[in-house]
Design a protein around this motif. Structure first.
Motif, PDB file in Angstrom:
ATOM      1  N   SER A 226       0.676  -1.153   0.029  1.00 49.92           N
ATOM      2  CA  SER A 226       0.120   0.148   0.103  1.00 49.92           C
ATOM      3  C   SER A 226       1.061   1.230  -0.024  1.00 49.92           C
ATOM      4  CB  SER A 226      -0.860  -0.147   1.265  1.00 49.92           C
ATOM      5  OG  SER A 226      -1.886  -1.154   0.993  1.00 49.92           O
ATOM      6  N   TYR A 227       1.874   1.255  -0.727  1.00 52.37           N
ATOM      7  CA  TYR A 227       2.841   2.444  -0.813  1.00 52.37           C
ATOM      8  C   TYR A 227       2.966   2.738  -2.395  1.00 52.37           C
ATOM      9  CZ  TYR A 227       5.037   3.057   3.557  1.00 52.37           C
ATOM     10  OH  TYR A 227       5.248   3.642   5.002  1.00 52.37           O
ATOM     11  N   ALA A 228       3.045   3.820  -2.768  1.00 51.12           N
ATOM     12  CA  ALA A 228       2.939   4.109  -4.295  1.00 51.12           C
ATOM     13  C   ALA A 228       3.959   5.102  -4.427  1.00 51.12           C
ATOM     14  CB  ALA A 228       1.580   4.716  -4.629  1.00 51.12           C
ATOM     15  N   ASP A 229       4.908   5.252  -5.462  1.00 49.18           N
ATOM     16  CA  ASP A 229       5.818   6.086  -5.541  1.00 49.18           C
ATOM     17  C   ASP A 229       5.744   6.475  -7.149  1.00 49.18           C
ATOM     18  OD1 ASP A 229       7.312   5.642  -3.259  1.00 49.18           O
ATOM     19  OD2 ASP A 229       8.366   3.846  -3.948  1.00 49.18           O
ATOM     20  N   ILE A 230       5.574   7.742  -7.065  1.00 51.12           N
ATOM     21  CA  ILE A 230       5.164   8.568  -8.630  1.00 51.12           C
ATOM     22  C   ILE A 230       6.245   9.320  -8.868  1.00 51.12           C
ATOM     23  CG2 ILE A 230       3.656   9.680  -9.780  1.00 51.12           C
ATOM     24  CD1 ILE A 230       1.396   8.814  -7.591  1.00 51.12           C
ATOM     25  N   ILE A 231       6.994   9.059  -9.825  1.00 51.69           N
ATOM     26  CA  ILE A 231       7.971  10.107 -10.119  1.00 51.69           C
ATOM     27  C   ILE A 231       7.700  10.560 -11.562  1.00 51.69           C
ATOM     28  CG2 ILE A 231      10.424   9.906 -11.186  1.00 51.69           C
ATOM     29  CD1 ILE A 231       9.239   7.177  -8.954  1.00 51.69           C
ATOM     30  N   ALA A 232       7.712  11.803 -11.814  1.00 55.56           N
ATOM     31  CA  ALA A 232       7.326  12.458 -12.971  1.00 55.56           C
ATOM     32  C   ALA A 232       8.622  13.542 -13.504  1.00 55.56           C
ATOM     33  CB  ALA A 232       6.108  13.489 -12.606  1.00 55.56           C
ATOM     34  N   VAL A 233       8.610  13.587 -14.789  1.00 58.02           N
ATOM     35  CA  VAL A 233       9.506  14.436 -15.353  1.00 58.02           C
ATOM     36  C   VAL A 233       9.268  16.021 -14.704  1.00 58.02           C
ATOM     37  CG1 VAL A 233      10.878  15.371 -17.394  1.00 58.02           C
ATOM     38  CG2 VAL A 233      10.266  12.972 -16.980  1.00 58.02           C
ATOM     39  N   GLU A 234       8.106  16.433 -15.251  1.00 58.90           N
ATOM     40  CA  GLU A 234       7.621  17.761 -14.735  1.00 58.90           C
ATOM     41  C   GLU A 234       6.294  17.840 -14.292  1.00 58.90           C
ATOM     42  OE1 GLU A 234       8.241  20.890 -13.654  1.00 58.90           O
ATOM     43  OE2 GLU A 234       9.546  21.085 -15.427  1.00 58.90           O
ATOM     44  N   ALA A 235       6.040  18.425 -13.233  1.00 60.60           N
ATOM     45  CA  ALA A 235       4.419  18.681 -12.860  1.00 60.60           C
ATOM     46  C   ALA A 235       4.312  19.961 -12.070  1.00 60.60           C
ATOM     47  CB  ALA A 235       4.261  17.523 -11.901  1.00 60.60           C
ATOM     48  N   VAL A 236       2.941  20.250 -12.514  1.00 56.39           N
ATOM     49  CA  VAL A 236       2.509  21.613 -11.736  1.00 56.39           C
ATOM     50  C   VAL A 236       1.247  21.645 -11.247  1.00 56.39           C
ATOM     51  CG1 VAL A 236       1.708  22.485 -14.212  1.00 56.39           C
ATOM     52  CG2 VAL A 236       2.429  24.077 -12.319  1.00 56.39           C
ATOM     53  N   PRO A 237       0.843  22.209 -10.083  1.00 56.65           N
ATOM     54  CA  PRO A 237      -0.778  22.080  -9.712  1.00 56.65           C
ATOM     55  C   PRO A 237      -1.477  22.563 -10.851  1.00 56.65           C
ATOM     56  CG  PRO A 237       1.030  22.763  -8.044  1.00 56.65           C
ATOM     57  CD  PRO A 237       1.744  22.971  -9.269  1.00 56.65           C
ATOM     58  N   LEU A 238      -2.762  22.247 -10.938  1.00 61.89           N
ATOM     59  CA  LEU A 238      -3.637  22.380 -12.140  1.00 61.89           C
ATOM     60  C   LEU A 238      -3.913  23.876 -12.042  1.00 61.89           C
ATOM     61  CD1 LEU A 238      -4.629  20.921 -14.635  1.00 61.89           C
ATOM     62  CD2 LEU A 238      -6.659  20.536 -13.073  1.00 61.89           C
ATOM     63  N   ASP A 239      -4.172  24.562 -10.762  1.00 59.73           N
ATOM     64  CA  ASP A 239      -4.755  25.949 -10.535  1.00 59.73           C
ATOM     65  C   ASP A 239      -3.514  26.879 -10.868  1.00 59.73           C
ATOM     66  OD1 ASP A 239      -2.973  25.487  -8.445  1.00 59.73           O
ATOM     67  OD2 ASP A 239      -4.534  25.642  -6.897  1.00 59.73           O
ATOM     68  N   GLN A 240      -2.188  26.389 -11.137  1.00 57.85           N
ATOM     69  CA  GLN A 240      -1.217  27.364 -11.564  1.00 57.85           C
ATOM     70  C   GLN A 240      -0.919  27.369 -13.085  1.00 57.85           C
ATOM     71  OE1 GLN A 240       2.260  26.773  -8.972  1.00 57.85           O
ATOM     72  NE2 GLN A 240       1.323  26.626  -7.201  1.00 57.85           N
ATOM     73  N   ILE A 241      -1.889  26.877 -13.827  1.00 63.20           N
ATOM     74  CA  ILE A 241      -1.800  26.813 -15.121  1.00 63.20           C
ATOM     75  C   ILE A 241      -2.530  27.969 -15.858  1.00 63.20           C
ATOM     76  CG2 ILE A 241      -1.960  25.558 -17.290  1.00 63.20           C
ATOM     77  CD1 ILE A 241      -1.570  23.028 -15.577  1.00 63.20           C
ATOM     78  N   ASP A 242      -1.872  28.729 -16.769  1.00 63.36           N
ATOM     79  CA  ASP A 242      -2.575  29.980 -17.286  1.00 63.36           C
ATOM     80  C   ASP A 242      -3.185  29.301 -18.755  1.00 63.36           C
ATOM     81  OD1 ASP A 242      -3.157  32.103 -18.823  1.00 63.36           O
ATOM     82  OD2 ASP A 242      -1.304  33.309 -17.963  1.00 63.36           O
ATOM     83  N   ALA A 243      -4.317  29.729 -18.562  1.00 63.02           N
ATOM     84  CA  ALA A 243      -5.198  28.944 -19.772  1.00 63.02           C
ATOM     85  C   ALA A 243      -4.950  29.448 -21.097  1.00 63.02           C
ATOM     86  CB  ALA A 243      -6.718  29.039 -19.623  1.00 63.02           C
ATOM     87  N   SER A 244      -4.659  31.021 -20.952  1.00 63.11           N
ATOM     88  CA  SER A 244      -4.169  31.771 -22.143  1.00 63.11           C
ATOM     89  C   SER A 244      -2.957  31.277 -22.667  1.00 63.11           C
ATOM     90  CB  SER A 244      -4.358  33.235 -21.950  1.00 63.11           C
ATOM     91  OG  SER A 244      -3.304  33.477 -20.910  1.00 63.11           O
ATOM     92  N   LEU A 245      -2.026  30.866 -22.031  1.00 63.35           N
ATOM     93  CA  LEU A 245      -0.626  30.658 -22.750  1.00 63.35           C
ATOM     94  C   LEU A 245      -0.853  29.186 -23.023  1.00 63.35           C
ATOM     95  CD1 LEU A 245       1.539  31.524 -19.486  1.00 63.35           C
ATOM     96  CD2 LEU A 245       1.520  32.820 -21.846  1.00 63.35           C
ATOM     97  N   VAL A 246      -1.677  28.394 -22.519  1.00 61.29           N
ATOM     98  CA  VAL A 246      -1.855  27.087 -23.156  1.00 61.29           C
ATOM     99  C   VAL A 246      -2.396  27.060 -24.473  1.00 61.29           C
ATOM    100  CG1 VAL A 246      -3.235  24.767 -22.841  1.00 61.29           C
ATOM    101  CG2 VAL A 246      -2.266  25.917 -20.889  1.00 61.29           C
ATOM    102  N   GLN A 247      -3.369  28.054 -24.612  1.00 62.21           N
ATOM    103  CA  GLN A 247      -3.971  28.272 -26.049  1.00 62.21           C
ATOM    104  C   GLN A 247      -2.974  28.916 -27.055  1.00 62.21           C
ATOM    105  OE1 GLN A 247      -7.179  27.256 -26.825  1.00 62.21           O
ATOM    106  NE2 GLN A 247      -7.813  26.798 -25.126  1.00 62.21           N
ATOM    107  N   LYS A 248      -2.165  29.466 -26.603  1.00 63.45           N
ATOM    108  CA  LYS A 248      -1.462  30.234 -27.316  1.00 63.45           C
ATOM    109  C   LYS A 248      -0.202  29.104 -28.034  1.00 63.45           C
ATOM    110  CE  LYS A 248       2.327  33.829 -27.505  1.00 63.45           C
ATOM    111  NZ  LYS A 248       3.127  34.802 -26.703  1.00 63.45           N
ATOM    112  N   GLY A 249       0.135  28.434 -26.858  1.00 64.81           N
ATOM    113  CA  GLY A 249       1.056  27.210 -26.973  1.00 64.81           C
ATOM    114  C   GLY A 249       0.763  26.441 -28.191  1.00 64.81           C
ATOM    115  N   LEU A 250      -0.528  25.788 -28.108  1.00 64.41           N
ATOM    116  CA  LEU A 250      -1.274  24.971 -28.651  1.00 64.41           C
ATOM    117  C   LEU A 250      -1.212  25.295 -30.380  1.00 64.41           C
ATOM    118  CD1 LEU A 250      -2.713  22.297 -29.401  1.00 64.41           C
ATOM    119  CD2 LEU A 250      -4.846  23.333 -28.547  1.00 64.41           C
TER     120      LEU A 250
END
Length: 212
Positions: free
Chosen positions: A153-177
């Motif tokens: 009942s242990y889980a180790d999660i290793i990510a290359v990059e991660a950011v809290p969802l509430d810190q993402i700028d939607a306008s920058l996402v649209q621009k990048g897309l």
């Protein structure tokens, strides 16, 4: 010097004849599951002894396992909480955090992990990882990585990059897309198109995470 010593140790290993090797394989126990392996670390006595004969004035080299804490033993009954470690190359987001459930974006689909989950290794794809603790749900966008679910009942999660969802700028996402979509359409080589497509995939997943 270390290469020379390691080479000498390898050369000293006995070579078994085919019949002897088959008999040894028959006598060898089957490989244990991680949940059945001993929690305490054990030193390789044969290697240490052989090392001291070759290089008596230098301590044997340590492996990564030497710097890890002993794995907690598998409980007799399923615990009420899942213990999660969530780390990035530059920080530790969660350390031994006890939660009710975690859902990760695996390449095979959304993977929900509860206490008592069977041992699993899952590759992560760009998407949302959610950590559920009572009525509180914390969401992260992860780019890629791996999730290691252990039988205790242990889980180790290793990510290359991660950011809290509430810190993402939607306008920058649209621009990048839009920018990466244009690069895909204007790519002149397969390499340029592949690199641009990665950007499209990541920004599409970001956009889906924000709108979904």
């Amino acid at each position: 010097m270390f290469r020379h010593a390691a080479k000498k140790l390898l050369l000293r290993r006995p070579v078994l004849a085919p019949s002897a090797a088959g008999a040894a394989a028959a006598r060898a126990p089957s490989r244990l599951f991680s949940a059945d392996a001993p929690a305490a670390q054990t030193a390789d006595a044969a290697f240490v002894e052989a090392w001291k004969k070759v290089v008596p004035n230098i301590d044997p080299p340590k492996t990564p396992l030497s710097f890890m804490e002993p794995r907690p033993a598998t409980p007799a009954s399923i615990p009420s909480k899942l213990t999660v470690n969530f780390v990035l190359p530059y920080s530790s987001e969660l350390s031994k955090k006890e939660v009710d459930m975690v859902i990760v974006p695996a390449t095979s689909g959304q993977l929900g992990v509860l206490p008592g989950h069977v041992a699993t290794i899952a590759e992560l794809k760009p998407g949302v990882m959610s950590v559920h603790d009572g009525n509180e749900v914390t969401k992260y966008f992860v780019s890629s990585g791996f999730a290691f679910v252990h039988g205790n009942s242990y889980a180790d999660i290793i990510a290359v990059e991660a950011v809290p969802l509430d810190q993402i700028d939607a306008s920058l996402v649209q621009k990048g897309l839009a920018e990466f979509t244009q690069k895909v359409n204007s790519a002149s080589t397969d390499l340029e198109k592949a690199e641009a497509q990665i950007g499209v995939d990541v920004h599409s997943a970001l956009n889906l995470a924000l709108t979904g």
